[in-house]
Write a protein that holds these residues in place. Structure first.
Motif, PDB file in Angstrom:
ATOM      1  N   SER A  93       0.837  -1.213   0.000  1.00 39.31           N
ATOM      2  CA  SER A  93       0.000   0.000   0.000  1.00 39.31           C
ATOM      3  C   SER A  93       0.870   1.261   0.000  1.00 39.31           C
ATOM      4  O   SER A  93       0.549   2.272  -0.643  1.00 39.31           O
ATOM      5  N   THR A  94       2.010   1.226   0.707  1.00 35.51           N
ATOM      6  CA  THR A  94       2.938   2.371   0.724  1.00 35.51           C
ATOM      7  C   THR A  94       3.513   2.622  -0.668  1.00 35.51           C
ATOM      8  O   THR A  94       3.588   3.769  -1.135  1.00 35.51           O
ATOM      9  N   LEU A  95       3.913   1.560  -1.338  1.00 35.47           N
ATOM     10  CA  LEU A  95       4.437   1.695  -2.701  1.00 35.47           C
ATOM     11  C   LEU A  95       3.368   2.216  -3.660  1.00 35.47           C
ATOM     12  O   LEU A  95       3.651   3.030  -4.550  1.00 35.47           O
ATOM     13  N   THR A  96       2.134   1.778  -3.461  1.00 36.50           N
ATOM     14  CA  THR A  96       1.032   2.246  -4.326  1.00 36.50           C
ATOM     15  C   THR A  96       0.797   3.740  -4.142  1.00 36.50           C
ATOM     16  O   THR A  96       0.660   4.511  -5.116  1.00 36.50           O
ATOM     17  N   VAL A  97       0.749   4.160  -2.878  1.00 33.36           N
ATOM     18  CA  VAL A  97       0.535   5.588  -2.593  1.00 33.36           C
ATOM     19  C   VAL A  97       1.706   6.422  -3.105  1.00 33.36           C
ATOM     20  O   VAL A  97       1.531   7.507  -3.690  1.00 33.36           O
ATOM     21  N   ALA A  98       2.937   5.901  -2.900  1.00 33.91           N
ATOM     22  CA  ALA A  98       4.117   6.628  -3.379  1.00 33.91           C
ATOM     23  C   ALA A  98       4.099   6.778  -4.891  1.00 33.91           C
ATOM     24  O   ALA A  98       4.476   7.837  -5.440  1.00 33.91           O
ATOM     25  N   PHE A  99       3.648   5.757  -5.573  1.00 32.63           N
ATOM     26  CA  PHE A  99       3.563   5.842  -7.038  1.00 32.63           C
ATOM     27  C   PHE A  99       2.515   6.868  -7.467  1.00 32.63           C
ATOM     28  O   PHE A  99       2.738   7.644  -8.397  1.00 32.63           O
ATOM     29  N   LEU A 100       1.364   6.890  -6.770  1.00 30.15           N
ATOM     30  CA  LEU A 100       0.304   7.848  -7.126  1.00 30.15           C
ATOM     31  C   LEU A 100       0.716   9.283  -6.849  1.00 30.15           C
ATOM     32  O   LEU A 100       0.226  10.223  -7.488  1.00 30.15           O
ATOM     33  N   LEU A 101       1.600   9.472  -5.846  1.00 30.00           N
ATOM     34  CA  LEU A 101       2.067  10.839  -5.534  1.00 30.00           C
ATOM     35  C   LEU A 101       2.844  11.451  -6.698  1.00 30.00           C
ATOM     36  O   LEU A 101       2.986  12.677  -6.793  1.00 30.00           O
ATOM     37  N   LEU A 102       3.359  10.601  -7.570  1.00 30.21           N
ATOM     38  CA  LEU A 102       4.100  11.101  -8.728  1.00 30.21           C
ATOM     39  C   LEU A 102       3.181  11.715  -9.782  1.00 30.21           C
ATOM     40  O   LEU A 102       3.642  12.437 -10.662  1.00 30.21           O
ATOM     41  N   LEU A 106      -8.071  10.226  -3.394  1.00 29.09           N
ATOM     42  CA  LEU A 106      -7.618   9.121  -4.232  1.00 29.09           C
ATOM     43  C   LEU A 106      -6.500   8.338  -3.553  1.00 29.09           C
ATOM     44  O   LEU A 106      -6.477   7.100  -3.572  1.00 29.09           O
ATOM     45  N   LEU A 107      -5.585   9.096  -2.924  1.00 26.42           N
ATOM     46  CA  LEU A 107      -4.471   8.421  -2.247  1.00 26.42           C
ATOM     47  C   LEU A 107      -4.951   7.543  -1.094  1.00 26.42           C
ATOM     48  O   LEU A 107      -4.476   6.425  -0.903  1.00 26.42           O
ATOM     49  N   VAL A 108      -5.941   8.085  -0.307  1.00 23.38           N
ATOM     50  CA  VAL A 108      -6.471   7.305   0.834  1.00 23.38           C
ATOM     51  C   VAL A 108      -7.206   6.060   0.351  1.00 23.38           C
ATOM     52  O   VAL A 108      -7.022   4.944   0.874  1.00 23.38           O
ATOM     53  N   VAL A 109      -8.050   6.237  -0.671  1.00 22.47           N
ATOM     54  CA  VAL A 109      -8.836   5.098  -1.185  1.00 22.47           C
ATOM     55  C   VAL A 109      -7.917   4.042  -1.794  1.00 22.47           C
ATOM     56  O   VAL A 109      -8.046   2.839  -1.526  1.00 22.47           O
ATOM     57  N   ALA A 110      -6.942   4.491  -2.637  1.00 24.73           N
ATOM     58  CA  ALA A 110      -6.021   3.558  -3.281  1.00 24.73           C
ATOM     59  C   ALA A 110      -5.173   2.823  -2.241  1.00 24.73           C
ATOM     60  O   ALA A 110      -4.946   1.609  -2.323  1.00 24.73           O
ATOM     61  N   GLY A 111      -4.714   3.563  -1.214  1.00 22.64           N
ATOM     62  CA  GLY A 111      -3.915   2.929  -0.169  1.00 22.64           C
ATOM     63  C   GLY A 111      -4.714   1.902   0.615  1.00 22.64           C
ATOM     64  O   GLY A 111      -4.221   0.812   0.937  1.00 22.64           O
ATOM     65  N   GLY A 112      -5.979   2.285   0.940  1.00 24.55           N
ATOM     66  CA  GLY A 112      -6.840   1.371   1.711  1.00 24.55           C
ATOM     67  C   GLY A 112      -7.169   0.097   0.942  1.00 24.55           C
ATOM     68  O   GLY A 112      -7.120  -1.008   1.489  1.00 24.55           O
ATOM     69  N   ILE A 113      -7.515   0.305  -0.353  1.00 26.79           N
ATOM     70  CA  ILE A 113      -7.864  -0.863  -1.174  1.00 26.79           C
ATOM     71  C   ILE A 113      -6.658  -1.784  -1.362  1.00 26.79           C
ATOM     72  O   ILE A 113      -6.759  -3.004  -1.213  1.00 26.79           O
ATOM     73  N   SER A 114      -5.510  -1.219  -1.699  1.00 20.44           N
ATOM     74  CA  SER A 114      -4.312  -2.039  -1.912  1.00 20.44           C
ATOM     75  C   SER A 114      -3.900  -2.759  -0.626  1.00 20.44           C
ATOM     76  O   SER A 114      -3.466  -3.912  -0.658  1.00 20.44           O
ATOM     77  N   PHE A 115      -4.060  -2.076   0.516  1.00 20.79           N
ATOM     78  CA  PHE A 115      -3.718  -2.710   1.797  1.00 20.79           C
ATOM     79  C   PHE A 115      -4.652  -3.896   2.083  1.00 20.79           C
ATOM     80  O   PHE A 115      -4.208  -4.981   2.434  1.00 20.79           O
ATOM     81  N   SER A 116      -5.979  -3.645   1.923  1.00 20.60           N
ATOM     82  CA  SER A 116      -6.966  -4.693   2.233  1.00 20.60           C
ATOM     83  C   SER A 116      -6.813  -5.901   1.324  1.00 20.60           C
ATOM     84  O   SER A 116      -6.772  -7.050   1.789  1.00 20.60           O
TER      85      SER A 116
END
Length: 346
Positions: A17-26, A34-44
């Motif tokens: 989830s950290t890598l996903t959020v870091a990628f979206l920050l780019l 979007l960052l919260v939803v993407a991080g939550g979904i990828s984590f779950s």
């Protein structure tokens, strides 16, 4: 914590989830939502997938393997069979199945060894008892003679005859043991030839008629005179089979009884021999054991009548060498019927 499937799944899910959020920050248009939803979904999703994969496909199978290995170490094979049939899609399934198969084969091997050990103990006890009787009898007569009875001619002759009789019984016992052992180990070879089974039975009856007449018994032989009874077998060994069965029918019959021998030819190219007596019969619980070494239905009375207790065991092995088997049926108070089959020779 990292040694459990949940701990490992948690760490990996946080990393993904950290890598996903870091990628979206780019991305320039990435919003906080979007960052919260993407991080939550990828984590779950990562956590669930990792946990299921580790728990059911790896950790559970490893746990089963350890459980089986523990039982093998403790020599407890009782519940391994149930686990060996369990379905699984784990890549460790093959390893687990192999270990289970090994454990089951070891269990069978141990059971066989235990049965053999019990058989050896029983056999040693039986043979010790059987050898002791004639040895002690001969020893007693000889020591009596040495103690002074040898001077009395009538006593000397009587005791020497009894000692000789005991030694003859001992010799017969040893010879039967050697024969049985050689048959079981395959040392004795069968010499097959064509011969008339009817003539062999006639020879046996002629040999045993004197023994039967001493107890006022009749031996009756029934067969169809118009039929042929040629077979292809080991003549000497089949003679011994017939001799043992007819001798037993005389031995365990009552005085004045009858022994019937039936020889039948069947259309299916088989010859059947039946030996029937009208004696006391054999109890149902003893029928399955009468072909064991030294097994006697009535131990004390059987020894008085003579015999080594190995005759039926030898009969069984001879017939097995002819791809046949000995069958028996018995009714208490009415007698017993022993029968076997041999191939008919055209």
């Amino acid at each position: 914590m990292l040694t459990t499937s949940r701990g490992i799944s948690l760490v990996l899910a946080i990393a993904i989830s950290t890598l996903t959020v870091a990628f979206l920050l780019l991305l320039d248009d990435a919003t906080p939502t979007l960052l919260v939803v993407a991080g939550g979904i990828s984590f779950s999703v990562s956590y669930i997938l990792m946990n299921v994969t580790l728990e059911f496909l790896i950790f559970k199978e490893i746990s089963n393997i350890y459980s089986v290995l523990e039982k093998i170490q403790k020599k407890d094979y009782t519940s391994i069979a149930e686990k060996s049939t369990r379905l699984s899609i784990s890549p460790l399934k093959k390893i687990n199945k192999t270990i289970n198969s090994y454990a089951l084969s070891k269990n069978k091997e141990i059971e066989t060894l235990q049965k053999n050990a019990a058989f050896r103990r029983e056999f040693i006890a039986d043979i010790s008892h059987e050898l002791k009787t004639p040895i002690f009898a001969a020893q007693g007569y000889i020591h009596t003679l040495l103690d002074g009875a040898v001077e009395d001619k009538s006593v000397r002759l009587k005791f020497l005859k009894r000692a000789a009789k005991s030694l003859n019984a001992l010799d017969k016992l040893v010879q039967d043991l050697l024969t049985l052992n050689q048959m079981e180990s395959g040392v004795i070879k069968f010499h097959f030839e064509a011969f008339d089974l009817k003539e062999v039975i006639h020879e046996v009856i002629e040999e045993l008629e004197h023994k039967a007449s001493k107890r006022d018994m009749l031996i009756r032989f029934y067969y169809d005179k118009e039929k042929q009874y040629h077979t292809f077998a080991d003549k000497d060994k089949i003679f011994r089979v017939c001799q043992n069965l007819i001798s037993n029918a005389i031995k365990y019959n009552h005085d004045g009884g009858e022994v019937e021998v039936h020889l039948k030819a069947h259309k299916g190219q088989k010859l059947t021999v039946e030996v029937k007596d009208n004696g006391k019969g054999i109890p149902p619980e003893d029928l399955k054991r009468i072909f064991e070494r030294f097994y006697r239905v009535e131990k004390s009375r059987s020894r008085e009548k003579g015999g080594t207790g190995l005759g039926l065991a030898i009969v069984k092995h001879i017939l097995e060498g002819h791809k046949s088997k000995i069958s028996v049926s018995s009714t208490l108070g009415k007698g017993s019927i022993f029968s076997f089959e041999l191939p008919a020779e055209k």
